[in-house]
Design a protein around this motif. Structure first.
Motif, mmCIF file in Angstrom:
data_model
loop_
_atom_site.group_PDB
_atom_site.id
_atom_site.type_symbol
_atom_site.label_atom_id
_atom_site.label_comp_id
_atom_site.label_asym_id
_atom_site.label_seq_id
_atom_site.Cartn_x
_atom_site.Cartn_y
_atom_site.Cartn_z
ATOM 1 N N ALA A 98 -41.216 -10.980 -35.821
ATOM 2 C CA ALA A 98 -40.741 -12.140 -35.075
ATOM 3 C C ALA A 98 -39.235 -12.028 -34.926
ATOM 4 C CB ALA A 98 -41.118 -13.420 -35.807
ATOM 5 N N THR A 99 -38.754 -12.134 -33.701
ATOM 6 C CA THR A 99 -37.327 -11.990 -33.456
ATOM 7 C C THR A 99 -36.749 -13.276 -32.875
ATOM 8 O OG1 THR A 99 -37.395 -11.208 -31.148
ATOM 9 C CG2 THR A 99 -37.789 -9.574 -32.878
ATOM 10 N N SER A 100 -35.483 -13.482 -33.124
ATOM 11 C CA SER A 100 -34.750 -14.551 -32.449
ATOM 12 C C SER A 100 -33.364 -14.031 -32.133
ATOM 13 C CB SER A 100 -34.688 -15.817 -33.310
ATOM 14 O OG SER A 100 -33.947 -15.578 -34.490
ATOM 15 N N GLY A 101 -32.876 -14.384 -30.972
ATOM 16 C CA GLY A 101 -31.558 -13.931 -30.555
ATOM 17 C C GLY A 101 -31.540 -12.512 -30.022
ATOM 18 N N ASP A 132 -43.762 -8.272 -26.916
ATOM 19 C CA ASP A 132 -44.089 -9.414 -26.066
ATOM 20 C C ASP A 132 -42.804 -10.217 -25.922
ATOM 21 O OD1 ASP A 132 -44.869 -11.844 -24.962
ATOM 22 O OD2 ASP A 132 -46.775 -11.863 -26.019
ATOM 23 N N SER A 133 -42.105 -10.017 -24.828
ATOM 24 C CA SER A 133 -40.813 -10.665 -24.667
ATOM 25 C C SER A 133 -40.944 -12.177 -24.543
ATOM 26 C CB SER A 133 -40.079 -10.094 -23.454
ATOM 27 O OG SER A 133 -40.860 -10.236 -22.280
ATOM 28 N N ALA A 134 -42.049 -12.634 -24.007
ATOM 29 C CA ALA A 134 -42.253 -14.071 -23.856
ATOM 30 C C ALA A 134 -42.377 -14.754 -25.214
ATOM 31 C CB ALA A 134 -43.497 -14.343 -23.018
ATOM 32 N N GLU A 135 -42.949 -14.035 -26.169
ATOM 33 C CA GLU A 135 -43.135 -14.581 -27.517
ATOM 34 C C GLU A 135 -42.072 -14.081 -28.488
ATOM 35 O OE1 GLU A 135 -45.313 -16.861 -28.407
ATOM 36 O OE2 GLU A 135 -46.117 -16.965 -26.357
#
Length: 130
Positions: free
Chosen positions: A22-25, A69-72
């Motif tokens: 899971a990524t953010s930023g 999955d860039s959307a997620e």
């Protein structure tokens, strides 16, 4: 930027697991995402990476598949035909591409240039039992 790997567990030889990061930023257009692993008593090893292309270490080629999955904001590592030597803590990491470096997904960033990965997540343990 934050990354968090999950999905590890205990699996028998020949089994399958899917790891998630899971990524953010992270913008997948500007980052190289890599999966690395470290077995007890061994050095960290690059497993796979992805940006505009993908690359796999010889030890996992044909058995592991990286996807995103860039959307997620998720990156996955599908692992099949697992072997005892796949036992390790698996980490996902990200390198932000800049105009000043030519690093991209490939053997260099998975190998001698691992230190160029800018962000690392906590690992997830995969244990393959025989």
């Amino acid at each position: 930027v934050q990354l968090q790997a999950s999905g590890g567990g205990v699996v028998q030889v020949g089994g399958s697991l899917r790891l998630s990061c899971a990524t953010s930023g992270v913008s997948f257009d500007s980052y190289t995402i890599g999966w690395f692993r470290q077995a007890p008593g061994k050095e960290r090893e690059g497993v796979s990476c992805s940006d505009s292309g993908t690359y796999y270490a010889d030890s996992v080629k044909g058995r592991f598949t990286i996807s995103s999955d860039s959307a997620e904001n998720m990156v996955y590592l599908q692992m099949i035909d697992l072997k005892p030597e796949d036992t390790a803590v698996y980490y996902c990491a990200a390198h932000r591409s800049t105009w000043s470096d030519s690093l991209e997904c490939g053997p260099e960033i998975l190998g001698e240039k691992q230190s160029a990965m800018d962000y690392w997540g906590k690992g997830t343990l995969v244990t393959v039992s025989s």
